[in-house]
Design a protein around this motif. Structure first.
Motif, PDB file in Angstrom:
ATOM      1  N   ASP A 298       0.803  -1.093  -0.083  1.00 61.88           N
ATOM      2  CA  ASP A 298      -0.104   0.004  -0.025  1.00 61.88           C
ATOM      3  C   ASP A 298       0.882   1.321   0.032  1.00 61.88           C
ATOM      4  N   ARG A 299       1.187   1.872  -1.239  1.00 64.02           N
ATOM      5  CA  ARG A 299       2.185   2.891  -1.408  1.00 64.02           C
ATOM      6  C   ARG A 299       1.602   4.137  -1.042  1.00 64.02           C
ATOM      7  N   LEU A 300       0.039   4.436  -0.942  1.00 61.80           N
ATOM      8  CA  LEU A 300      -0.589   5.673  -0.726  1.00 61.80           C
ATOM      9  C   LEU A 300      -0.802   5.922   0.716  1.00 61.80           C
ATOM     10  N   ARG A 301      -0.207   6.999   1.243  1.00 58.01           N
ATOM     11  CA  ARG A 301      -0.478   7.354   2.639  1.00 58.01           C
ATOM     12  C   ARG A 301      -1.053   8.761   2.548  1.00 58.01           C
ATOM     13  N   LEU A 302      -2.410   8.835   3.287  1.00 57.83           N
ATOM     14  CA  LEU A 302      -3.164  10.256   3.257  1.00 57.83           C
ATOM     15  C   LEU A 302      -2.905  10.703   4.642  1.00 57.83           C
ATOM     16  N   PHE A 303      -2.789  12.244   4.340  1.00 57.40           N
ATOM     17  CA  PHE A 303      -2.773  12.847   5.772  1.00 57.40           C
ATOM     18  C   PHE A 303      -3.971  14.126   5.728  1.00 57.40           C
ATOM     19  N   PRO A 304      -4.987  13.831   5.685  1.00 58.14           N
ATOM     20  CA  PRO A 304      -5.944  14.866   5.713  1.00 58.14           C
ATOM     21  C   PRO A 304      -5.970  15.874   6.970  1.00 58.14           C
ATOM     22  N   TYR A 305      -6.521  16.851   7.050  1.00 60.12           N
ATOM     23  CA  TYR A 305      -6.610  18.166   8.101  1.00 60.12           C
ATOM     24  C   TYR A 305      -5.306  17.847   8.898  1.00 60.12           C
ATOM     25  N   THR A 306      -4.181  18.081   7.818  1.00 60.21           N
ATOM     26  CA  THR A 306      -2.646  18.251   8.140  1.00 60.21           C
ATOM     27  C   THR A 306      -1.904  19.357   7.626  1.00 60.21           C
ATOM     28  N   GLU A 307      -1.156  20.051   8.228  1.00 55.50           N
ATOM     29  CA  GLU A 307      -0.419  21.028   7.541  1.00 55.50           C
ATOM     30  C   GLU A 307       1.011  20.659   7.855  1.00 55.50           C
ATOM     31  N   ILE A 308       1.951  21.126   6.886  1.00 56.79           N
ATOM     32  CA  ILE A 308       3.489  20.937   6.944  1.00 56.79           C
ATOM     33  C   ILE A 308       3.981  22.245   7.575  1.00 56.79           C
ATOM     34  N   THR A 309       4.532  22.083   8.792  1.00 53.91           N
ATOM     35  CA  THR A 309       4.967  23.417   9.705  1.00 53.91           C
ATOM     36  C   THR A 309       6.440  23.550   9.355  1.00 53.91           C
ATOM     37  N   ALA A 310       7.136  22.622   8.811  1.00 57.51           N
ATOM     38  CA  ALA A 310       8.623  23.012   8.383  1.00 57.51           C
ATOM     39  C   ALA A 310       9.152  21.919   7.366  1.00 57.51           C
ATOM     40  N   LYS A 312      12.860  20.723   5.658  1.00 57.44           N
ATOM     41  CA  LYS A 312      14.533  20.927   5.886  1.00 57.44           C
ATOM     42  C   LYS A 312      15.132  20.235   4.755  1.00 57.44           C
ATOM     43  N   ARG A 313      15.997  20.560   4.162  1.00 54.75           N
ATOM     44  CA  ARG A 313      16.911  20.072   3.323  1.00 54.75           C
ATOM     45  C   ARG A 313      17.762  19.093   3.823  1.00 54.75           C
ATOM     46  N   LEU A 314      17.933  17.903   3.228  1.00 56.87           N
ATOM     47  CA  LEU A 314      18.797  16.847   3.831  1.00 56.87           C
ATOM     48  C   LEU A 314      19.889  16.582   2.674  1.00 56.87           C
ATOM     49  N   GLU A 315      20.955  15.729   2.951  1.00 54.63           N
ATOM     50  CA  GLU A 315      21.795  15.508   1.949  1.00 54.63           C
ATOM     51  C   GLU A 315      21.339  14.875   0.896  1.00 54.63           C
ATOM     52  N   ASN A 316      20.356  13.715   1.191  1.00 52.87           N
ATOM     53  CA  ASN A 316      19.711  13.198  -0.045  1.00 52.87           C
ATOM     54  C   ASN A 316      18.377  13.136  -0.107  1.00 52.87           C
ATOM     55  N   GLY A 317      17.654  14.391   0.435  1.00 52.62           N
ATOM     56  CA  GLY A 317      16.228  14.265   0.448  1.00 52.62           C
ATOM     57  C   GLY A 317      15.722  15.444   1.004  1.00 52.62           C
ATOM     58  N   LEU A 318      14.447  15.495   1.714  1.00 50.40           N
ATOM     59  CA  LEU A 318      14.003  16.635   2.279  1.00 50.40           C
ATOM     60  C   LEU A 318      13.361  15.908   3.784  1.00 50.40           C
ATOM     61  N   ARG A 319      12.906  16.646   4.760  1.00 51.18           N
ATOM     62  CA  ARG A 319      12.577  16.304   5.996  1.00 51.18           C
ATOM     63  C   ARG A 319      11.232  17.009   6.151  1.00 51.18           C
ATOM     64  N   LEU A 320      10.123  16.515   6.308  1.00 57.68           N
ATOM     65  CA  LEU A 320       8.882  17.347   6.402  1.00 57.68           C
ATOM     66  C   LEU A 320       8.644  17.316   7.895  1.00 57.68           C
ATOM     67  N   ASP A 321       8.140  18.094   8.699  1.00 54.16           N
ATOM     68  CA  ASP A 321       7.340  18.011  10.012  1.00 54.16           C
ATOM     69  C   ASP A 321       5.879  18.488   9.793  1.00 54.16           C
TER      70      ASP A 321
END
Length: 452
Positions: A298-310, A312-321
């Protein structure tokens, strides 16, 4: 300094529709007219032109059909010229693909190749005094490739600028890994959609839905994450009664309503266009997810009623809070390879362009009259006695003219209104009651109306 009688700013569908109308009428306005376009072609949203992405508007709402079904610039004329007419008929489809509609717009633009200056951005417009006591408009332009700045003098300027892709500032941390949905396919072609890719999509509208569908169709994508501040996903309300709202006659009725009634109507009808996804795309997403589940993933992950607060750039990607909205206290952190922002568009380019003219405003909208001419609070003294320059604004009066303003619906008829004002050389006088349809005396493609 160059001089043109008429300048069109932007070569999108609205101004292309205006060009087709002037051409049908054999208008002399075309003799001293130039179109300024910062892009290098008239392609329409190539970044989301998926092969199976369909237009949400009927093919009859093209640049010309509702104004003149016999126009040589209809979508049907394009199909016939490309020897595709019979084949398209046999698809039994009233909604062409986005790619095919984009090809149609490019086809139309080539009829006016000598009028459109690609790679030329209109930066600002201002008044200029001319002896003896008359006034004109001066448009500052910038050559996109060289950066050279120049000016063009004009009597009439028709503004139809596209909306700017919007990415929230807190998400714009890495241009190589954060992309607006409008440019998604270019990033996909650059190899960002590869084996084991983790892709997050923020947004809940049609673009978000189509991108999620595209990602799930690519089996090598490891994870597809969808983040939205609302429920995911809400279906577009496209019943026939709703579709009546997206017509030129309805925009005339809408314009007569008091401000509070207009705002209430737009709020009540948001699910007919904004932040919703068509039934067909939702069905495809659900089916693709089911196929995954049947295979034990199951590759689909849903986050309704959610916001990205931050972000951050990583060496090989991004981090989302992530943080839940309202009564949802839950929060989490995700690491991803690519963030796609289906976060809509900023509708402010036109404000920057005409701000030196001090246009009249109502509830954040530029006030336009029945001819789409911009109302000005401070008209120069010389304009009150002699001929006055005019600025027309189309596709930017959502709060004044209704939901049709931000869609393809009504383009053909609006083009006739602006074309007639350009030819007449004066503003249509306000009437006691607005007509339900265009006047019967509109020029046909076999008649010629001379300007003053």
């Amino acid at each position: 300094m160059q001089r043109r009688k008429t300048l069109l700013v932007g070569s999108g569908p609205a101004n292309l529709a205006l060009l087709t109308c002037l051409k049908e009428w054999g208008s002399s306005v075309l003799e001293s007219l130039e179109v300024l376009e910062r892009r290098d072609s008239a392609e329409w949203h190539p970044g989301i032109a998926f092969e199976d992405s369909m237009l949400q508007v009927s093919l009859f709402k093209d640049l010309a059909f509702l104004r003149n079904p016999a126009s040589p610039f209809t979508f049907f004329s394009f199909l016939r010229d490309k020897e595709l007419l019979y084949h398209f008929i046999h698809t039994n489809n009233l909604y062409p693909s986005r790619k095919l509609f984009s090809d149609y717009l490019v086809w139309v633009s080539r009829f006016f190749a000598n009028k459109i200056s690609f790679g030329k951005e209109a930066v600002a417009v201002r008044f200029r005094e001319k002896p003896p006591g008359t006034q004109t408009l001066v448009v500052t332009t910038r050559d996109v490739s060289s950066g050279d700045v120049s000016e063009i003098e004009a009597d009439d300027v028709v503004v139809s600028l596209g909306h700017e892709p919007y990415i929230p500032e807190e998400l714009a941390v890495d241009s190589s890994r954060v992309v607006h949905s409008n440019f998604f396919l270019s990033h996909a072609n650059e190899g960002m959609i590869n084996a084991n890719a983790r892709v997050a999509v923020v947004g809940s509208g049609q673009s978000a839905g189509e991108i999620v569908k595209f990602l799930l169709q690519h089996r090598e994508v490891s994870e597809v994450i969808v983040v939205g501040r609302r429920r995911l996903f809400e279906q577009t309300d496209d019943n026939p009664f709703v579709n009546d709202f997206y017509t030129y006659p309805h925009s005339l009725k809408f314009a007569e309503l008091p401000l509070e009634d207009r705002k209430r109507f737009l709020s009540d009808t948001r699910n007919t266009n904004f932040s919703t996804v068509t039934k067909e795309v939702l069905k495809s997403i659900y089916d693709l997810r089911f196929e995954d589940q049947a295979c034990g993933r199951d590759r689909l992950r849903l986050f309704p009623y959610t916001e990205i607060t931050a972000a951050k750039r990583l060496e090989n990607g991004l981090r989302l809070d992530l943080r839940g909205i309202g009564g949802r206290p839950d929060s989490t952190t995700l690491e991803i390879d690519l963030l796609v922002c289906a976060t809509g568009f900023s509708n402010r380019r036109h404000l920057s362009f005409i701000q030196l003219l001090q246009p009249r405003m109502e509830d954040a909208d530029v006030v336009v009259d029945e001819s789409f001419e911009v109302g000005l609070d401070r008209m120069p003294e010389s304009c009150r006695t002699g001929p006055r320059p005019r600025v027309f604004l189309v596709n930017h009066s959502f709060g004044l003219r209704g939901p049709t303003e931000h869609t393809l619906g009504g383009l053909a008829e609006r083009a006739a209104v602006v074309a007639k004002a350009l030819q007449d050389g004066h503003v249509l006088q306000p009437a006691q009651g607005r007509p339900e349809t265009l006047p019967a005396a509109w020029p046909t493609r076999n008649s010629r109306v001379e300007t003053k």
